[in-house]
Design a protein around this motif. Sequence first.
Motif, PDB file in Angstrom:
ATOM      1  N   SER A 122      10.702  18.615  30.502  1.00  0.00           N
ATOM      2  CA  SER A 122       9.987  19.360  31.537  1.00  0.00           C
ATOM      3  C   SER A 122       8.683  19.992  31.079  1.00  0.00           C
ATOM      4  O   SER A 122       8.081  20.759  31.834  1.00  0.00           O
ATOM      5  N   TYR A 277      11.326  16.320  38.301  1.00  0.00           N
ATOM      6  CA  TYR A 277      10.656  16.082  37.030  1.00  0.00           C
ATOM      7  C   TYR A 277      10.187  14.655  36.812  1.00  0.00           C
ATOM      8  O   TYR A 277       9.414  14.391  35.886  1.00  0.00           O
ATOM      9  N   SER A 312      10.743  24.227  39.389  1.00  0.00           N
ATOM     10  CA  SER A 312      11.689  24.872  38.484  1.00  0.00           C
ATOM     11  C   SER A 312      11.821  26.347  38.826  1.00  0.00           C
ATOM     12  O   SER A 312      10.855  26.986  39.248  1.00  0.00           O
TER      13      SER A 312
END
Length: 665
Positions: A122, A277, A312
């Motif tokens: 990430s 992602y 996120s």
Amino acid sequence: MLINVDEGRGSRLRGNPDHPVTRGFLCGKVARYLEREYSPARLLYPQRRAGRKGEGRFERVTWDEALDEVAARLKTLAAEFGSESILPYSYGGTMGFLQGSGMDRRFFHRLGASRLDRTICSAAGGAGLIDATGFKYGTEPEQFRHAKLILAWGANVLGTNVHLWPFIVEARRNGAKFYTIDPHRNRTGDLADKHFFINPGSDTALALGIMHVILEEGLHDADYVARYTSGFDGLRERVREYPPERVAALTGIASGDIIDLAREYATIRPAVIRLNYGLQRSERGSMAVRAISLLPVLTGSWKEVGGGAVLSTSGGFQINRAALELPDLQLRSPLEREARLVNMSQLGSALNALADPPIKALVVYNSNPAAVVPDQNAVLKGLRRDDLFTVVIEQFQTDTADHADILLPATTFLEHTDVYFAYGHYYLQLARPVLPAPGETKSNVDIFRLLAAHIGFDDACFRDSEDDMIRALLASSHPFVSGITIEELDRERSVRLRVAHNGDPFLPFANGGFGTPSGKCEFHAETLTYSPPIESRHGDAVLRAQFPLELISPKNDDSMNSTFGYREEIDRQTSQLKISARDAASRQITTGDQVRVFNARGSCLLVAKVDGAVAPGVVCAPSTRWPKQSPAFRNVNALTSERLTDKGGGPTFYSCLVQVEKSGD
């Protein structure tokens, strides 16, 4: 039932069964089922290599024998080559703080080992979020039920974000539209009102094209922009360079569809974007996340419950990481300074080319680099070095485990205590063991505590219990975490971060509050641009002539990266290559044919599936197959490169050109 509520990771063992995010609990019956399921394949005893590296033959030893050998070898190598010749390698095999960022970090800091730059998942997206908003958080999943337009942009919600799906279903029942944007029409795309096939790595161009339409037609929230942003005039000029016609050529999405999508996004309120992602695993991945994250700024969508965007939520978990990991222990190491940093996405180069000092010992836990790391052939070459001492802490005999000198059996999340953070919701979670540790398995915490003792470290921190460590990590002054106690977690099992008061919705940027000195979103349009990845249809023409297909390898719905790869049904899923009817026909390939996928870095064998899931020019192989399950002993990471993303140092798994040919009879 949801066993794990954080996109397939983390542990929700029991607690309030009525809360929509944490609904479901792991009952005794399910625990017994999982115990039976795991048992045939579990590693249960310490072992020493008895054959060649990669052969996978071992002999049983005692824990003391194994730990003595590891301690002796690490001390010898540190004395001869320097402590930085030792490299830990770990990532998301557990999302627990204790098993992945606790006693292990303390051990390696005190040892003076090289630090690992944990970029493989990430990092690029995180850098893009910071550039856009200053923080790594966004819209709560619970708020999606209030949205009237939901864009799943590179997000296979049904496969990798299952806890969000009930809120999307609720929103659609209330009249919301649900669109997906992805090079691969997966299960989520099959259920969307509209699916937009986008060329891999072109997401920035689409975001800029949407901005172009919004600003040209005056559909932005002028008041929000005036109050809470800076650099708007520069942005207006920049996006004029991305009219729908140009963006259509770059993305593969028709210009009319781009215009319609932009108008709907700007006028249907509230609208929310769920990124994931995959789109940041491209050479321009950080820029893509940044550009998409600016869209709700332009429309003022951050003001609305059910609006905004989320990649996120990990930035909400502001625990006291320093108290948990104790980086100051490096000052007590032989180095007496901070150790060097090695990028985990370039492990092949690290094992084969890094010098001053070279890597002489590798300690792997919570990961399976032989399967998941780019440039697989280089990684395997490094793992097979006779002069590399390798310790693997594992639950199953993975491809990486086959290369171990010492193999140590680890517990699962069912069998140890841990605190779990998330990147898909705002709940801190505590799990206590629900099963006894089988055989002679030990938790990572116990293993590194024992290693510290065997190597001779007498620091008090290595005697901390799990509860001591939990109290340390909770000792944070950040308002999101302050006041959460181990007693509350033990009682409730999951606790919402203090992101809002009295259960109010979390609206992080409703009144600005961006993570910049001014508190405003700073567009910095002079750096906001798009260029195609080198390995793409609009990239390097010479490469494209040799390898005309763009390979993506998204997460498999029924496994987690390489986890569960020993199961036959998982291997069947990850052995597939999805290919368009046009590309298949030109190669005389039909569904069920074995195909060879190759480029200059390597090749692997897969089974063709022609089902309309990808557009011409794109092929898709779900990740991540165990290489030893393949007849060619390789998976798609034999094809991916060590080239890094534009920011964050992340891998470019989805910027990968290949050719495909029918293999065998």
